[in-house]
Design a protein around this motif. Structure first.
Motif, PDB file in Angstrom:
ATOM      1  N   GLN A   1       0.732   8.350 -13.716  1.00 10.31           N
ATOM      2  CA  GLN A   1      -0.215   7.364 -14.051  1.00 10.31           C
ATOM      3  C   GLN A   1      -0.725   6.953 -15.099  1.00 10.31           C
ATOM      4  O   GLN A   1      -0.799   6.377 -15.866  1.00 10.31           O
ATOM      5  CB  GLN A   1      -0.676   6.516 -13.058  1.00 10.31           C
ATOM      6  CG  GLN A   1      -0.920   5.626 -12.153  1.00 10.31           C
ATOM      7  CD  GLN A   1      -0.187   4.086 -12.183  1.00 10.31           C
ATOM      8  OE1 GLN A   1       0.794   4.297 -12.703  1.00 10.31           O
ATOM      9  NE2 GLN A   1      -1.542   3.009 -12.257  1.00 10.31           N
TER      10      GLN A   1
ATOM     11  N   LYS B   1       8.063  -2.399  -7.657  1.00 11.21           N
ATOM     12  CA  LYS B   1       9.092  -3.154  -7.916  1.00 11.21           C
ATOM     13  C   LYS B   1      10.110  -3.509  -8.006  1.00 11.21           C
ATOM     14  O   LYS B   1      10.974  -3.650  -7.436  1.00 11.21           O
ATOM     15  CB  LYS B   1       7.915  -4.502  -9.203  1.00 11.21           C
ATOM     16  CG  LYS B   1       8.922  -5.599  -9.158  1.00 11.21           C
ATOM     17  CD  LYS B   1       7.759  -6.171 -10.165  1.00 11.21           C
ATOM     18  CE  LYS B   1       8.151  -7.564 -10.666  1.00 11.21           C
ATOM     19  NZ  LYS B   1       7.274  -7.572 -11.065  1.00 11.21           N
TER      20      LYS B   1
ATOM     21  N   LYS C   1       2.300   9.929  -7.114  1.00 13.25           N
ATOM     22  CA  LYS C   1       1.656   8.224  -8.478  1.00 13.25           C
ATOM     23  C   LYS C   1       0.447   8.750  -9.601  1.00 13.25           C
ATOM     24  O   LYS C   1       0.461   7.895 -10.535  1.00 13.25           O
ATOM     25  CB  LYS C   1       0.882   8.521  -7.259  1.00 13.25           C
ATOM     26  CG  LYS C   1       0.346   6.549  -7.421  1.00 13.25           C
ATOM     27  CD  LYS C   1      -0.537   5.668  -5.886  1.00 13.25           C
ATOM     28  CE  LYS C   1      -0.631   4.066  -6.707  1.00 13.25           C
ATOM     29  NZ  LYS C   1      -0.957   3.500  -5.792  1.00 13.25           N
TER      30      LYS C   1
ATOM     31  N   GLU D   1       2.055   7.583 -18.332  1.00 14.58           N
ATOM     32  CA  GLU D   1       2.762   5.737 -17.813  1.00 14.58           C
ATOM     33  C   GLU D   1       1.994   5.153 -17.321  1.00 14.58           C
ATOM     34  O   GLU D   1       2.353   4.804 -16.280  1.00 14.58           O
ATOM     35  CB  GLU D   1       3.854   5.751 -18.220  1.00 14.58           C
ATOM     36  CG  GLU D   1       4.583   4.657 -19.077  1.00 14.58           C
ATOM     37  CD  GLU D   1       6.338   4.815 -18.738  1.00 14.58           C
ATOM     38  OE1 GLU D   1       6.667   4.533 -18.443  1.00 14.58           O
ATOM     39  OE2 GLU D   1       6.699   6.186 -18.399  1.00 14.58           O
ATOM     40  N   PRO D   2       0.827   4.189 -17.706  1.00 13.45           N
ATOM     41  CA  PRO D   2       0.248   3.234 -16.956  1.00 13.45           C
ATOM     42  C   PRO D   2       0.914   2.179 -16.714  1.00 13.45           C
ATOM     43  O   PRO D   2       1.737   1.892 -17.590  1.00 13.45           O
ATOM     44  CB  PRO D   2      -1.366   2.906 -17.694  1.00 13.45           C
ATOM     45  CG  PRO D   2      -1.407   4.215 -18.505  1.00 13.45           C
ATOM     46  CD  PRO D   2       0.427   4.912 -18.802  1.00 13.45           C
ATOM     47  N   GLY D   3       1.769   1.799 -15.471  1.00 10.37           N
ATOM     48  CA  GLY D   3       2.066   0.836 -14.999  1.00 10.37           C
ATOM     49  C   GLY D   3       3.307   1.350 -14.950  1.00 10.37           C
ATOM     50  O   GLY D   3       4.129   0.417 -13.755  1.00 10.37           O
ATOM     51  N   ALA D   4       3.709   2.913 -15.148  1.00 11.27           N
ATOM     52  CA  ALA D   4       5.473   2.554 -13.798  1.00 11.27           C
ATOM     53  C   ALA D   4       5.699   3.098 -13.232  1.00 11.27           C
ATOM     54  O   ALA D   4       6.415   2.489 -12.093  1.00 11.27           O
ATOM     55  CB  ALA D   4       5.656   4.230 -14.930  1.00 11.27           C
TER      56      ALA D   4
ATOM     57  N   GLU E   1       4.149   1.180 -10.591  1.00 12.01           N
ATOM     58  CA  GLU E   1       4.122  -0.529 -10.846  1.00 12.01           C
ATOM     59  C   GLU E   1       5.602  -0.822 -10.097  1.00 12.01           C
ATOM     60  O   GLU E   1       6.029  -1.616  -9.467  1.00 12.01           O
ATOM     61  CB  GLU E   1       3.028  -1.585 -10.563  1.00 12.01           C
ATOM     62  CG  GLU E   1       1.753  -1.078 -10.025  1.00 12.01           C
ATOM     63  CD  GLU E   1       0.870   0.183 -10.850  1.00 12.01           C
ATOM     64  OE1 GLU E   1       1.765   1.031 -11.613  1.00 12.01           O
ATOM     65  OE2 GLU E   1       0.289   0.263 -10.415  1.00 12.01           O
ATOM     66  N   ARG E   2       5.587  -0.652 -11.701  1.00  7.83           N
ATOM     67  CA  ARG E   2       7.064  -0.804 -12.163  1.00  7.83           C
ATOM     68  C   ARG E   2       8.461  -0.385 -11.072  1.00  7.83           C
ATOM     69  O   ARG E   2       9.504  -1.171 -10.643  1.00  7.83           O
ATOM     70  CB  ARG E   2       7.632  -0.942 -13.534  1.00  7.83           C
ATOM     71  CG  ARG E   2       8.970  -0.909 -14.348  1.00  7.83           C
ATOM     72  CD  ARG E   2       9.143  -1.413 -15.383  1.00  7.83           C
ATOM     73  NE  ARG E   2       8.652  -0.043 -16.106  1.00  7.83           N
ATOM     74  CZ  ARG E   2       8.400   1.146 -16.409  1.00  7.83           C
ATOM     75  NH1 ARG E   2       6.353   0.423 -16.379  1.00  7.83           N
ATOM     76  NH2 ARG E   2       8.434   2.052 -16.269  1.00  7.83           N
TER      77      ARG E   2
END
Length: 567
Positions: free
Chosen positions: A548, A560, A544, A551-554, A556-557
């Motif tokens: 992050q 999800k 994690k 690639e920030p947000g990867a 969480e994507r």
């Protein structure tokens, strides 16, 4: 100006003085009127009437009334009139002065005293009239008694006179009264009014007693000689009749009671013979109550006799029901004992109820024997019946409760078997779901939990299919499996979710492997955690941060977009 005011004041003073003088003269005239009114009261012939009444041969109530009237008159003459004279003199003196207020107060006091004196004088006059009337009536009664002497004597000496054993004493008493009456007339003729008055009082007292005897003795004689005798005979007949019907009375109670009331009846007749009216009345009251108590006792036992047989039908019905219940419980427990371990003293409870039923049988036999022997009454038996009904009601309630308890054994076992089968199927489903994921392995803590729950389900399965099932043990094991299986499912879900996310992270991070040395190091560690340690949560913690970073947000994507996990 001041002269006019002075003239007005002088005129007002003169008018005031004139009003005072006129008012005080009127007060003096009123005081004179009160004096005349008081003199008129004193001039009445009450003293003469009292003296005449004193000379009359008074006796009884008339004498008491005279004494009270004379007391009132003495107070009036010796105190009230003197007080009125003093107040008249005071009013006359005050009317000669100028104090109108004190004069009016004195006149009001005079009015109150005169009003009270007039009322008392009227009371004296009324009392004297009453004395004359009472004396006249007493004389008439005595004269009538004397006039009826021969007729009364004839009635007293008749064969069937209404006075019974009192006739001789009453005849002697009546003869004494006649002698005293003749002596009274001799004193009157001799002019000795003082002794005549004394003798008249004696004659009046004797006459009053004679009249009282004549009025009450026939009533008392009839009560003792007829009413109570008839009731005693009726009680004796009823007793024998009820006994023949089967009604039981306590030994000796009725015999003694009937003997006692007959003795009282004879005592009443003896009191009548001695002209003891008060004693006879007391005996009559006591006798009447004792006879009523005997009627009540017979009625109570008669009603208890009928109530016993009517109530016994209910006792028998209730007894048969609890006896049949107990037998059914015995059969059911015998059957269940071969399949279940009875851990709540069910057999002891059934045995205790059976013992209570046997005690009731003995108790009924005891009552029936006592009634047959006549050693106990039906009212006693009815009380025992009511106790039985209370016990039977409690037995019915307790045995029904026990039956409801044991009839749940089979459904409870069947429900436990169904739950056991369901848990076996569910744990197999969890296992298959994990196998379909084609994971390299499972975390050690999850495997320990899985095998623990599997063992618990196996023990539950053995418990429900044992030769003798212990439902308490089955329920405890079922509760353990239910709690632990829920935890196992949660852990399995967590493992699968973590494994899926770990795979996604490793695959996604692999694209940055050549570009970023940190990612390459993390990827190497993550692959070991995944393939060797089966630590899927560790993979997530390792990958994690570096993902992050590149690639920030990867993360969480990817999280999800994970597919929902169904076991």
């Amino acid at each position: 100006m001041w002269i006019i005011i002075a003239v007005i004041v002088i005129i007002a003073i003169l008018i005031g003085l004139g009003w005072v003088v006129l008012t005080q003269r009127q007060a003096a005239a009123q005081a004179v009127d009160f004096s005349l009114a008081k003199k008129a009261l004193m001039d009445e012939d009450i003293a003469t009437d009292l003296a005449a009444a004193r000379k009359v041969a008074l006796a009884g109530q008339a004498l008491q009334n005279f004494q009270e009237t004379e007391k009132i008159y003495r107070d009036l003459r010796n105190h009230r009139f003197a007080a009125i004279d003093a107040e008249i003199n005071r009013a006359m003196q005050l009317s000669a002065g100028l104090n109108v207020w004190k004069t009016r107060k004195s006149l009001q006091s005079l009015l109150d005293q005169m009003t009270e004196a007039v009322s008392l004088q009227k009371q004296v006059v009324s009392g004297l009239e009453s004395i004359q009337q009472e004396n006249k009536m007493q004389r008439q009664a005595i004269d009538q008694l004397h006039g009826d002497f021969d007729d009364i004597t004839e009635r007293l000496t008749a064969m069937n006179n209404p006075y019974g054993p009192s006739a001789p004493a009453l005849l002697a008493f009546l003869s004494d009264e006649e002698d005293e009456y003749q002596r009274y007339h001799e004193l009157i003729e001799a002019g000795d009014r003082v002794k005549a008055a004394q003798k008249f009082e004696e004659v009046g007292m004797i006459a009053g007693q004679v009249l009282d005897y004549m009025q009450n003795l026939p009533i008392l004689f009839t009560a003792f000689n007829e009413k109570y005798l008839d009731q005693i005979n009726e009680l004796h007949t009823s007793w024998l009749d009820l006994t023949d019907r089967g009604v039981v009375f306590a030994e000796g109670v009725l015999e003694d009671a009937l003997s006692e009331v007959d003795d009282l009846r004879l005592q009443g007749l003896q009191a009548i013979e001695g002209l003891k009216v008060k004693e006879a009345n007391t005996i009559s009251t006591t006798l009447n109550q004792k006879i009523q108590d005997l009627y009540d006792l017979m009625e109570e036992e008669y009603q208890a006799y009928h109530r016993y047989f009517k109530q016994q039908e209910r006792v028998n019905t209730e007894f048969d029901r609890v006896k049949e219940q107990n037998h059914s419980l015995l059969l059911e427990l015998t059957y269940l004992k071969g399949r279940f371990i009875l851990g709540h003293e069910e057999e002891d409870r059934q045995s205790s109820y059976h013992h209570d039923i046997e005690e009731l049988v003995l108790s009924q036999q005891e009552v029936q024997r006592a009634l047959k022997e006549g050693s106990q009454t039906y009212s006693w038996a009815v009380t025992r019946q009511e106790n039985w009904l209370s016990i039977l009601s409690q037995l019915d309630s307790d045995q029904v409760a026990l039956y409801h308890q044991i009839e749940e054994f089979q459904p409870a076992l069947q429900s436990a078997k169904e739950h056991t089968t369901a848990y076996i199927d569910q744990i197999r489903g969890v296992k298959r779901s994990l196998e379909r994921r084609d994971l390299p392995g499972l975390p050690e803590d999850f495997l320990q939990k899985f095998f623990t729950v599997s063992d618990e389900i196996t023990r539950l399965d053995e418990a429900v299919y044992a030769g003798e099932v212990d439902l308490d043990d089955v329920q405890r094991q079922l509760n353990i499996v239910a709690a632990d299986f829920d935890t196992l499912k949660e852990q399995a879900h967590t493992v699968i979710v973590a494994a899926d996310l770990a795979v996604s992270l490793l695959q996604y991070a692999n694209r940055y492997r050549e570009q970023n040395e940190e990612v390459a190091k993390a990827l190497k560690v993550g692959q070991k955690l995944y393939q060797v340690d089966f630590d899927y949560d560790g993979v997530i913690q390792e990958m994690k941060p570096v993902l992050q970073e590149v690639e920030p947000g990867a993360f969480e994507r990817l999280q999800k977009n994970q597919d929902p996990v169904l076991l």
